[in-house]
Design an enzyme around this catalytic site. Sequence first.
Site, mmCIF file in Angstrom:
data_model
loop_
_atom_site.group_PDB
_atom_site.id
_atom_site.type_symbol
_atom_site.label_atom_id
_atom_site.label_comp_id
_atom_site.label_asym_id
_atom_site.label_seq_id
_atom_site.Cartn_x
_atom_site.Cartn_y
_atom_site.Cartn_z
ATOM 1 C CG ASP A 232 35.822 40.777 31.694
ATOM 2 O OD1 ASP A 232 36.729 40.099 32.228
ATOM 3 O OD2 ASP A 232 34.688 40.328 31.489
ATOM 4 C CD1 TRP A 233 42.536 38.851 29.815
ATOM 5 C CD2 TRP A 233 42.722 38.172 31.936
ATOM 6 N NE1 TRP A 233 43.757 38.242 29.945
ATOM 7 C CE2 TRP A 233 43.900 37.818 31.243
ATOM 8 C CE3 TRP A 233 42.608 37.853 33.282
ATOM 9 C CZ2 TRP A 233 44.949 37.146 31.866
ATOM 10 C CZ3 TRP A 233 43.660 37.178 33.885
ATOM 11 C CH2 TRP A 233 44.817 36.833 33.194
#
Length: 364
Positions: A289-290
């Site tokens: 994820d980011w």
Amino acid sequence: MSAHAAVECPWTVTDLSKIKALTLSYTDPNVPIDLRVQDLLSKMTIDEKIMQLNQYTLGRNDNRNNVGKEIDNIPAGIGSLIYFGTDPTLRNQMQRRAMNDTRLHIPIVFAFDVIHGFRTVFPIPLAQACSFNPELTKLSCNVAAQESRSSGIEWTFSPMIDVSRDPRWGRIAESYGEDPYVNAVFAKAAVRGYQGNSLTDSLSIAACLKHYIGYGASEAGRDYVYTEISRQTLWDTYLPPYRAGIAAGAASIMSSFNNFSGIPVTANRYLLHDVLRYKLGFKGPIISDWGAITQLRDQRAANDLTTASMQAINAGVDIDMMSHAYDTRLKELVENGKVTPATINDATSRVLKMKFRLGLFKHP
């Protein structure tokens, strides 16, 4: 010597196999994808492989005076980009740079959070689950795929299949709710809607199951925090939707931010390798994820970005989304023996295979 006398062949079977192999090329669409991946991988340098394992962004600078300027700051060999635009023109400018300015002409795959529609907006996933009509979800995802692909996006970070039981959690709207079976049914419908009959179809996009795993169990509904999940609950509650999504052919999976019973998922080899790869048999790329890799420092799992990068890649995270960890640390880790070349090759091959499946080498 008689004209009919036997003449000994100077080539062995092994030699002939090598000669045949030399005729195979990753640029030949008639060659099976696995062989194309092997051929391309054999031609790549360590730097080229590592760049395939990074994801940056494109299209966030919408100042009229600066449109297109950000392309100059993105490496031509980048593996993937989150595309924040809706105009294929900027996207194609970047893709031309990748195809024209790199040695092996490897296309970029463009991604976006297409959650419940791209141009046409559909009800949020939680509302879709309330309909108990997975066929409508499949249809809506198919429409979203057509609109996305026509705008230059080939990869969506959807469906979100986090089993979510605390209404205080802010991301519950993106999920299909509290029931493992309902999440599993809608996971199948979404994957089949996005990916259609074949990823090479010009109106299909790659799906991404997220967030693996237990992200919806965040304590008190607070995002990015600790989760305490037993092995029994893992298998009975949180894994069934992923089994279903994988069975439906999901092309990719996103790992989750949360600390899972003491070990962050981003660095959790048991969950990413032993369970996801070995027991569930998932063969596609896993993306963080980011900023999740750099977040390992905030979770006190790593003292620095180098250690965080080592933990993530060795645990099974193939692609670094916006941590700038792999592009700055992986080569050093390979040179120091902390990450094996085989690990890099495996991760890169999974990324390349998805690109071949999407038909990007033929129609970048």
